[in-house]
Design a protein around this motif. Structure first.
Motif, mmCIF file in Angstrom:
data_model
loop_
_atom_site.group_PDB
_atom_site.id
_atom_site.type_symbol
_atom_site.label_atom_id
_atom_site.label_comp_id
_atom_site.label_asym_id
_atom_site.label_seq_id
_atom_site.Cartn_x
_atom_site.Cartn_y
_atom_site.Cartn_z
ATOM 1 N N GLY A 244 20.130 43.324 84.077
ATOM 2 C CA GLY A 244 19.557 42.366 83.464
ATOM 3 C C GLY A 244 18.444 41.494 83.673
ATOM 4 O O GLY A 244 17.421 42.346 84.382
ATOM 5 N N VAL A 318 22.949 39.590 84.250
ATOM 6 C CA VAL A 318 22.259 38.210 84.040
ATOM 7 C C VAL A 318 21.372 37.995 83.003
ATOM 8 O O VAL A 318 20.625 38.849 82.691
ATOM 9 C CB VAL A 318 21.432 38.093 85.783
ATOM 10 C CG1 VAL A 318 20.652 36.635 85.689
ATOM 11 C CG2 VAL A 318 22.145 38.065 86.685
ATOM 12 N N MET A 319 21.678 36.929 82.435
ATOM 13 C CA MET A 319 20.808 36.597 81.238
ATOM 14 C C MET A 319 20.049 35.364 81.236
ATOM 15 O O MET A 319 20.677 34.332 81.790
ATOM 16 C CB MET A 319 21.753 36.533 79.807
ATOM 17 C CG MET A 319 22.578 37.754 79.931
ATOM 18 S SD MET A 319 23.431 37.477 78.113
ATOM 19 C CE MET A 319 25.231 38.128 78.899
ATOM 20 N N HIS A 327 22.852 37.921 69.952
ATOM 21 C CA HIS A 327 22.413 39.301 70.123
ATOM 22 C C HIS A 327 22.899 40.147 71.226
ATOM 23 O O HIS A 327 23.566 41.095 71.074
ATOM 24 C CB HIS A 327 20.808 39.436 70.168
ATOM 25 C CG HIS A 327 19.943 40.668 70.701
ATOM 26 N ND1 HIS A 327 19.331 41.014 71.667
ATOM 27 C CD2 HIS A 327 20.089 41.719 69.753
ATOM 28 C CE1 HIS A 327 19.072 42.040 71.727
ATOM 29 N NE2 HIS A 327 19.651 42.784 70.604
ATOM 30 N N ALA A 328 23.100 39.356 72.391
ATOM 31 C CA ALA A 328 24.033 40.022 73.555
ATOM 32 C C ALA A 328 25.212 40.311 73.185
ATOM 33 O O ALA A 328 25.727 41.230 73.561
ATOM 34 C CB ALA A 328 23.526 39.174 74.796
ATOM 35 N N SER A 331 25.714 43.129 70.733
ATOM 36 C CA SER A 331 25.475 44.457 71.668
ATOM 37 C C SER A 331 27.081 44.874 72.327
ATOM 38 O O SER A 331 27.412 46.034 72.129
ATOM 39 C CB SER A 331 24.557 44.519 72.731
ATOM 40 O OG SER A 331 24.751 45.363 73.521
ATOM 41 N N ILE A 332 27.599 43.771 72.956
ATOM 42 C CA ILE A 332 28.759 44.161 73.408
ATOM 43 C C ILE A 332 30.083 44.311 72.389
ATOM 44 O O ILE A 332 30.975 45.492 72.444
ATOM 45 C CB ILE A 332 29.283 43.092 74.419
ATOM 46 C CG1 ILE A 332 28.236 43.108 75.822
ATOM 47 C CG2 ILE A 332 30.888 43.260 75.175
ATOM 48 C CD1 ILE A 332 28.431 41.823 76.437
ATOM 49 N N ASN A 334 29.621 45.488 69.610
ATOM 50 C CA ASN A 334 29.539 46.984 68.774
ATOM 51 C C ASN A 334 29.709 47.842 69.662
ATOM 52 O O ASN A 334 30.403 48.941 69.231
ATOM 53 C CB ASN A 334 27.730 46.915 68.610
ATOM 54 C CG ASN A 334 27.506 48.090 67.904
ATOM 55 O OD1 ASN A 334 27.856 48.248 66.665
ATOM 56 N ND2 ASN A 334 26.624 48.878 68.064
ATOM 57 N N PHE A 335 29.544 47.736 71.059
ATOM 58 C CA PHE A 335 30.074 48.864 72.180
ATOM 59 C C PHE A 335 31.664 48.960 71.690
ATOM 60 O O PHE A 335 32.411 50.154 71.710
ATOM 61 C CB PHE A 335 29.923 48.294 73.463
ATOM 62 C CG PHE A 335 30.504 49.305 74.441
ATOM 63 C CD1 PHE A 335 29.767 50.360 74.750
ATOM 64 C CD2 PHE A 335 31.562 48.839 74.950
ATOM 65 C CE1 PHE A 335 30.443 51.229 75.966
ATOM 66 C CE2 PHE A 335 32.028 49.593 75.939
ATOM 67 C CZ PHE A 335 31.534 50.905 76.274
ATOM 68 N N VAL B 82 24.523 46.424 76.522
ATOM 69 C CA VAL B 82 24.038 45.042 76.741
ATOM 70 C C VAL B 82 22.833 45.061 77.508
ATOM 71 O O VAL B 82 21.724 44.313 77.238
ATOM 72 C CB VAL B 82 25.316 44.003 77.121
ATOM 73 C CG1 VAL B 82 25.885 44.535 78.481
ATOM 74 C CG2 VAL B 82 24.791 42.489 77.296
ATOM 75 N N ILE B 86 19.274 43.807 76.053
ATOM 76 C CA ILE B 86 18.441 42.432 76.348
ATOM 77 C C ILE B 86 17.162 42.528 77.094
ATOM 78 O O ILE B 86 16.404 41.724 77.428
ATOM 79 C CB ILE B 86 19.431 41.348 77.339
ATOM 80 C CG1 ILE B 86 19.756 42.175 78.685
ATOM 81 C CG2 ILE B 86 20.601 40.820 76.514
ATOM 82 C CD1 ILE B 86 20.466 41.071 79.672
ATOM 83 N N LEU B 87 16.955 43.936 77.432
ATOM 84 C CA LEU B 87 15.534 44.307 78.049
ATOM 85 C C LEU B 87 14.879 45.147 76.669
ATOM 86 O O LEU B 87 14.139 46.095 77.127
ATOM 87 C CB LEU B 87 15.617 44.965 79.093
ATOM 88 C CG LEU B 87 15.951 44.077 80.504
ATOM 89 C CD1 LEU B 87 16.600 44.777 81.685
ATOM 90 C CD2 LEU B 87 14.965 43.062 80.883
ATOM 91 N N GLU B 119 25.967 54.235 73.323
ATOM 92 C CA GLU B 119 26.544 53.161 74.170
ATOM 93 C C GLU B 119 26.424 53.519 75.740
ATOM 94 O O GLU B 119 26.184 54.852 75.932
ATOM 95 C CB GLU B 119 28.142 53.261 73.959
ATOM 96 C CG GLU B 119 28.149 52.788 72.443
ATOM 97 C CD GLU B 119 27.558 51.690 71.915
ATOM 98 O OE1 GLU B 119 27.158 50.747 72.858
ATOM 99 O OE2 GLU B 119 27.514 51.367 70.689
#
Lengths: 427, 202
Positions: A244, A318-319, A327-328, A331-332, A334-335, B82, B86-87, B119
């Motif tokens: 992150g 880490v965010m 958004h984060a 992503s999870i 969606n996974f 993730v 985030i990058l 993924e």
């Protein structure tokens, strides 16, 4: 204090070779176990070590071995190298950089549980780690360290490498066993647990790559010495994957007990561009998130559990303060929607619903009811939305998709609401 | 010679108590020969493992790395989980789609590229991460993603080498990889000689 990464740090160019392994004491622990210890004695050392599984569940390894029914043979040992939990990349390093450490750990463990057939299941997306294991196995066979009559003791052991093909769910131990049997990777209903009825319906121990990589050290130094490392309940060292918004992402082997804040500063170099931590995931994508004001929490299995999350697979994401948490979370979710195996309705349908609702919020098309809808769908998967989750599903994948939902709605509800446009009155 | 006559077939069967367990390595072998899993490939696998074609097809469609449609010479997989997300993995994916002229999930008409988002590929410390025929490149920025696509098109390597691509187009790694390997992938199948058959003679 390091155990797992000692050889690769001291010998970065050839830590994966048999020659270097042997030159640094390799296979001496296996020789000692097989020639000078009974299987029961090895098992006792592992119990005394208080080693807890490094795959995610954190179950004591020696206790798990004790669940094998005494009279049924054959027994199988299956090594879980299907590392796929988002944020996690530690086993990849152990497979690539020190494959003989793992193989030696397998020999010791197989001897302790009286097993003669072991399988290493590595995810298909890891061709380089698989090549290193393939070569290391060939070296070990050529040197007589695998096959028949190991160390002249009459103990036989074969190890087979099996490649996955792109399914996160196969990291769940019973799904992995089905996959290895040539089935779809569907998790099985437990009980029976694999120790009683596992691969080909025989007693089977499934252990993670990192878990088994500790075995040579435990045999060499004794279980008590291992148990003495780190705080109670989190014995030994552990390889954490840090990723992150940190300056120096990577795998770091540490003794547990330091705080997340100390770990992120000392090892990760702090957050990029000196920003503040908004939130962090303490144990892989399945784990509920912590916020920036929880950085003082010690990194131990039990502290993190009491605070409502888990150390899981040892992946810390880490965010920083600029992160869009929707958004984060999307992503999870969606996974998990993509990786749901489809057996259980609450997970198969629920994860897709959660994904669709988050996606429309991200597109600026969210509706005021969406926050409640997210919680309602989540409650169908993990009733009560507590931790550890209650489940309406065979395996924990569905409830894992709930973690980011509750994390953002409990900690950042204002931000989510702010992304939802005001309702347009119907004319 | 058909893959079914490959001596590895017998070696693989010998490694498992039940021949059904060989379905996964055989699907890879069939894919390596045909480029994807044709109906013929499914039938060949089913005969060797004693399942029906429908059963084998059900397994093939469960796992995302078994492809039932033709894929390009270079399968480019961009991680969007993730740590990559985030990058700015989405920007890398768009750059690669744009440069290849192929939207994610599709194969170009000329058969050079298939682009997909995938993924988590366990490269979170080297986010954003990309694979070409499953050979990993870590720390890929948008501009380097474009360069990667151009390089693959122009240089058209028969074998893609992870170390070479990492040096040319990669950045931050999850960890030090150690010495370079000479091995790489020649198609959209993980590059592994024995596909898991290494072992004794049981």
């Amino acid at each position: 204090m390091k155990i797992l990464t000692t050889r690769m740090e001291a010998h970065p160019t050839d830590s994966h070779t048999l020659a270097r392994h042997r030159a640094t004491g390799g296979y001496e622990a296996a020789r000692h176990a097989l020639t000078s210890m009974t299987a029961e004695a090895v098992h006792e050392e592992v119990k005394a070590s208080n080693l807890r599984g490094r795959g995610g569940a954190g179950f004591p390894t020696g206790v798990k071995w004790g669940f094998l029914p005494p009279d049924i043979r054959p027994r199988y040992l299956v090594v879980n190298g299907d590392e796929s939990e988002p944020g996690t990349f530690k086993d990849r390093q152990l497979l690539e950089r020190d494959p003989h450490q793992l193989i030696e750990g397998i020999i010791i463990s197989a001897y302790a549980i009286d097993c003669h057939e072991a399988y290493i299941y590595i995810r298909g997306e890891y061709p380089r780690p698989a090549r290193r294991i393939e070569r290391a196995l060939a070296e070990a066979y050529d040197a007589g360290l695998l096959g028949r009559n190991l160390f002249g003791t009459g103990f036989d052991l074969d190890i087979t490498l099996h490649l996955g093909a792109g399914a996160y769910i196969c990291g769940e131990e019973t799904a992995l066993l089905n996959s290895l049997e040539g089935e779809r990777g569907y998790p099985r209903i437990k009980p029976p647990f694999p120790a009683v009825e596992g691969l080909y319906a025989k007693p089977t121990i499934v252990n993670n790559v990192e878990t088994l990589s500790n075995m040579p050290w435990i045999v060499e130094n004794g279980g008590a010495a291992y148990a003495a490392i780190g705080p109670e309940g989190s014995a030994g060292t552990r390889l954490f994957s840090l990723s992150g918004h940190v300056k120096r992402p990577g795998n770091y082997e540490i003794v547990m007990g330091m705080t997340f804040g100390e770990f992120i500063e000392e090892y990760g170099g702090g957050v990029r561009e000196g920003r503040a931590v908004k939130c962090f995931i303490p144990g892989g994508a399945s784990a509920p998130w912590f916020t920036g004001d929880q950085l003082d929490l010690p990194i131990t299995i039990d502290d993190v559990g009491r605070a409502g999350s888990m150390l899981g697979s040892g992946a810390i994401v880490v965010m920083d303060e600029t992160t869009n948490v929707v958004h984060a979370a999307h992503s999870i979710v969606n996974f998990f929607a993509h990786e749901s195996c489809g057996q259980c309705t609450p997970c198969r349908e629920g994860t897709s619903w959660l994904e669709m609702v988050l996606a429309r919020i991200l597109r600026g098309e969210g509706r005021p009811i969406d926050l409640d809808l997210l919680l309602d769908v989540s409650d169908n998967i993990a009733p009560g939305l507590g931790w550890p989750p209650k489940m309406t599903t065979i395996c924990p994948l569905g409830p894992s998709a709930v973690s980011p939902i509750t994390s953002i709605l409990r900690n950042f509800r204002d931000e989510v609401e702010a992304m939802i446009p005001a309702e347009v009155p119907v004319a | 010679m058909s893959w079914t006559a490959d001596p590895r077939v017998e070696q693989i069967l010998a490694r498992y108590p039940d021949k059904k367990s060989a379905v996964m390595p055989f699907l890879y072998m069939a894919m390596a020969e045909h480029g994807y899993l044709t109906d013929e490939a499914i039938r060949e696998v089913s005969e060797l493992v004693g399942m029906t074609s429908v059963q084998v097809s059900s397994i093939a469609t469960f796992y995302s790395m078994y492809k039932r449609e033709r894929v390009g010479s270079y399968l480019i997989s961009v991680c969007t989980s993730v740590s990559c997300a985030i990058l700015d993995a989405a920007d890398v994916l768009h750059a690669i789609e744009d440069e290849a002229g192929v939207p994610a999930g599709e194969t170009g008409d000329d058969g050079v590229f298939t682009v997909e988002h995938v993924e988590c590929i366990g490269a979170c410390g080297g986010a954003p991460a990309v694979q070409v025929n499953y050979e990993l490149i870590e720390g890929v920025k948008e501009d380097k993603g474009r360069e990667l696509v151009r390089w693959l098109r122009d240089a058209a390597p028969d074998t893609v080498l992870g170390d070479e691509m990492q040096a040319l187009f990669g950045g931050q790694r999850s960890f030090e990889w150690g010495p370079a390997e000479g091995e790489g992938a020649t198609g959209p199948v993980p590059a592994l000689d024995a596909l898991g058959t290494t072992g004794g003679s049981s």
